[in-house]
Design a protein around this motif. Structure first.
Motif: not given
Length: 890
Positions: A49-56, A109-114, A580-583, A683-687
């Motif tokens: 999710m750190g990648h997702v945040r950066n690229y979003t 393959e993981q990036m393209k669906p974003l 991006v952090t997580h418990e 949803t992932a992008r918005w959050f």
């Protein structure tokens, strides 16, 4: 309109964007350009999710700029060389190349669906021959211009992996992979002459107004400009003087001894003559060269027997010691030590019972200050043994006084130096860019000819798989790759088997993206158009070396004709995003008993393996594997607690640890693929954009993702409702709705342009609520929902595209012109005033902005809540604060 099924919608619109080719970067004389770039990833094979945040974040900017009429360059690549791939090959028996390219395929393959607006046609990996071949061409150009050279240097040597380690790869004095104690070893290494640009790199930081101040400060400290004194100690035995450089000559009157590096020429001469000195120096070289290793290592010293004269008093003699905490490549490799005011000197002097002579005293009681007390240069202190008439001086004044005295008396010179050292790029490993030179017995070191590039890495050893289980560099023992003909004389020669530091690979990729198919490192017309990078985005952990090396490379490439002069500073704006952090979840897995003592072994587990919830003010969790199918499907908290309470030692109970940066080792990573499958990419992008300012950390929670998904469903349903309205339906409040729409356009636009993505989303939440409550007619509501789709498009492009299409928008929402604020709609004709009765808010009224106070009072007193409170009586007092509030005292 069918229900909101995110995966179906997202796949459909990604296909539409690809077919339309809207994200392919094209030079256009009619459009302004915009180059947005996120720091490219290492192909570990797992997106998080750190990648997702950066690229979003980069995607929001890229999509917004596309809508505002720019030609946008938004590329993606992979920083693909390095030890992890070689380590994986050692562990699995595979090949680094196969491991790397398989991981790249997985991550793409993981990036393209974003739904990222990336120009995939420009994608490359730094391990592509077409990329590192041009990097070799750059090396040859730098060599020709005198920007690269070769010399002997003391390096961190891992005796198990048999390779040089960068300082960052030494942890606690040990090799980061092997765990072996690192040694100092002198090897012939290749260097970039970055130190020649120290002053320029430092001065130019002032021009980087759109960089974070903390990053500029970190670079400033790393470059480390200082003014000090250079002078020599005269030896009593008539030998060569010992030259030293110090930034604190104000402490010279506290000198206790002179220290030299184990690699100093004097130490080497003594080593050749004395077995005792040789043994001592060999022991020193077992320590690392990093600042951390030197700070924490035990201080070791050897009294050479040499004595030198103090420059201020020829009768004052100082002993010369070899000391393991002095580095040869900093300053002159020799120091004078003032143990009273330097921690390392203090530890050394204490161990070897050397004098500790204070230079400063406490102004309150005149007591000497020792214990390594070090005042700053700006701090005013009292000198016991100063260089000026006034005993109370700032450190800077005292340093200047000491320099002035040395220069006036002719025994020293004021010198400006920099902490920045030349960049050693040699690495003794296989998986890196080969250095394109040849060693010829007759011609010496000879650059390879450009027409022979790329010097490609061998895949195998003449048909046999390369054996990575053997320590050392496989290129050294390759049966044929190393042997070649000299480019100058044609006689048998050998290739350089060192490969380049991976920081080289990432120091110019931004330039290659402007023309990734060019048969030279760049194509000038493309570089002239696309450079500079308008917005660079990445983690603050790269604030020093990567950015500093890239700045040097831009200068070197400009000198060699590969970049225009304007690209000397390649990144116009820099943004460093939070993590991006997580418990974390840790579970007892088994028990071991020895005597009367029982030990529980624990290990981390992944979020998807547990059910976590709040219970009695605490976070608790249980393993899903301990639950039956019914429990797992309902996840009823009370039911879970009742089932598991009976066995307090049940290994199904999981320890919940507070949030930290997502880490594979802690297993607190959230797989974006599973989130996209469950909720959709939007949803992932918005959050990741909504929960926190982008420069701060954001904690990923399941409840947060569910709330984001719920809101997007609400927007979808709102679109559906408006779509069902009769085309000619009229209503109330058209102007009010459109006024709020234009406010949203203004606020969201400003927030995107200033990286306030969470603020933009907050405004979109507010405008959605306004639209949901509106009683306006069909035309106004359709205009509002289409505008809402456009404003959401950079954040949730798939949902926005579907709404745009459903509402009859022209073409694609992604390419529709960005909405423009109508300033006349922002003028407020009315104002809403809250009504307080006896100090409590009971209602509100909307009145003309310029309405007289007595008229406002009449309207307020007629309000239903006021009438009820007064119950037929007159108010005791009515206070009207124009434009703000009405207070009624009943």
């Amino acid at each position: 309109m069918p229900r909101y099924v995110a995966p179906e919608i997202e796949a459909r619109w990604q296909d539409a964007w690809e077919k339309a080719g809207i994200f392919q970067a094209k030079r256009s004389a009619d459009k302004p350009k915009y180059y947005v770039l996120e720091m490219f990833p290492y192909p570990s094979g797992k997106l998080h999710m750190g990648h997702v945040r950066n690229y979003t974040m980069g995607d929001v900017i890229a999509r917004y700029k596309l809508s505002t009429g720019h030609s946008v360059l938004h590329p993606m690549g992979f920083d693909a060389f390095g030890m992890p791939a070689e380590n994986a090959a050692m562990a699995s028996g595979g090949h680094p190349k196969d491991w790397t390219y398989a991981n790249i395929d997985t991550m793409v393959e993981q990036m393209k669906p974003l739904g990222l607006s990336l120009d995939w046609s420009r994608m490359f990996a730094t391990c592509d021959e077409s990329y590192y071949g041009q990097q070799q061409a750059l090396f040859l150009d730098f060599l020709e211009k005198g920007l690269v050279y070769r010399k002997n240097a003391v390096v961190n040597w891992d005796p198990v992996d048999m390779t040089v380690l960068a300082n960052e790869q030494v942890e606690g004095g040990r090799g980061w992979r092997s765990g072996a104690l690192v040694e100092r070893r002198e090897l012939t290494q290749w260097f970039f002459k970055i130190s020649d640009y120290s002053d320029e790199l430092l001065t130019a930081l002032d021009t980087l107004e759109n960089w974070p101040a903390k990053v500029r400060l970190m670079q400033e400290n790393w470059i480390g400009k200082s003014r000090g004194l250079q002078f020599s100690f005269v030896r009593t035995d008539g030998g060569d003087p010992i030259e030293v450089y110090t930034t604190r000559p104000d402490t010279l009157n506290g000198a206790s001894f002179v220290g030299i590096s184990p690699d100093h020429p004097i130490a080497k001469a003594l080593e050749a003559e004395s077995a005792e000195v040789a043994a001592f120096v060999a022991e020193c070289r077992k320590g690392g060269t990093t600042e951390e290793a030197i700070e924490t290592a035990e201080k070791l010293g050897y009294d050479t027997g040499i004595r030198v004269k103090h420059p201020l008093n020829p009768d004052w003699e100082l002993p010369v010691w070899i000391a393991n905490f002095i580095l040869m490549d900093y300053g002159t490799g020799a120091i004078f030590a003032c143990p009273a005011h330097d921690q390392r000197d203090y530890e050394f002097a204490t161990k070897y019972d050397l004098p500790i002579i204070p230079v400063f005293e406490n102004p309150e009681d005149d007591s000497p200050l020792t214990e390594a007390y070090v005042p700053t240069k700006a701090e005013k202190v009292r000198y016991i043994r100063g260089f000026a008439g006034d005993d109370d001086q700032t450190g800077e004044d005292a340093v200047n006084a000491a320099v002035d005295k040395a220069e006036a008396e002719g025994w020293g010179e004021g010198v400006t130096k920099f902490r920045l050292r030349d960049w050693g790029l040699s690495r003794q490993r296989y998986w890196g860019c080969p250095i394109p030179v040849v060693h010829c017995p007759d011609c010496g070191v000879v650059p390879e000819k450009k027409e022979n590039l790329p010097i490609a890495l061998p895949y195998d050893e003449d048909g046999k798989a390369i054996d990575f289980s053997v320590p050392g560099n496989p290129l050294d023992r390759h049966p044929s790759w190393r042997n070649c003909a000299c480019p100058a004389c044609g006689k048998p020669a050998q290739r350089e088997t060192d490969t380049m530091d991976t920081f080289v690979d990432s120091s110019w990729y931004f330039a290659r993206f402007t023309a990734p198919d060019a048969d030279t490192p760049t194509r000038m017309e493309d570089a002239e158009y696309w450079m500079n990078v308008d917005q660079y985005i990445g983690g603050v952990e790269h604030a020093i070396l990567h950015l500093l090396y890239s700045r040097f490379f831009a200068r070197a490439m400009q000198i060699c004709g590969h970049l225009p002069e304007k690209a000397i500073e390649p990144f116009d704006a820099l943004f460093t995003q939070g993590m991006v952090t997580h418990e974390m979840y840790r579970v007892r897995t088994d028990y071991s008993k020895e005597g009367n003592q029982t030990t529980a072994r624990a290990e981390f587990c992944f979020p998807e393996d547990v059910v976590a919830f709040n219970y009695e003010g605490k976070r608790v969790a249980v393993l899903k594997s301990r639950l039956n199918d019914c429990q797992r499907s309902t996840e009823n908290e009370d039911h879970l607690i009742q089932q598991l309470k009976a066995d307090e030692g049940n290994v199904g109970w999981v320890q919940v640890i507070p949030s930290a940066k997502m880490s594979k080792s802690k297993k607190n990573v959230v797989d974006p693929v599973s989130i996209i499958s469950a909720y959709g990419a939007d949803t992932a992008r918005w959050f990741v954009l909504s929960d926190s300012p982008p420069e701060r950390d954001v904690e990923w929670t399941a409840s947060g993702a569910e709330a984001a998904h719920k809101h997007l469903n609400r927007v979808w349903n709102l679109c559906d409702k408006i779509g069902e309205m009769a085309p000619d339906m009229t209503g109330q409040g058209d102007d009010e709705l459109l006024r709020e729409m234009h406010k949203a356009i203004r606020d969201v636009t400003l927030s995107i342009e200033t990286f306030g993505f969470n603020a933009a989303i907050a405004k979109l939440y507010s405008f959605t609520n306004t639209l949901a409550k509106s009683k306006a007619g069909t035309a106004a509501q359709k205009q509002a929902i289409k505008t809402l789709a456009q404003l959401m498009s950079p954040m949730t492009p798939h949902l926005a595209e579907d709404i745009w299409n459903h509402q009859g928008g022209d073409g694609l929402c992604a390419t529709a012109p960005w909405p423009i604020t109508d300033d006349s709609m922002l003028v407020e004709d009315s104002v809403t005033l809250p009504i307080q009765i006896n100090g409590k808010r009971r209602g509100e009224i909307t009145v003309a902005k310029d309405l007289a106070k007595d008229e406002v009072e009449k309207i307020a007193l007629a309000h239903e809540a006021v009438q009820k409170a007064l119950n037929g009586s007159a108010p005791k007092k009515v206070i009207v604060v124009p434009g703000r509030i009405v207070n009624v005292v009943a």
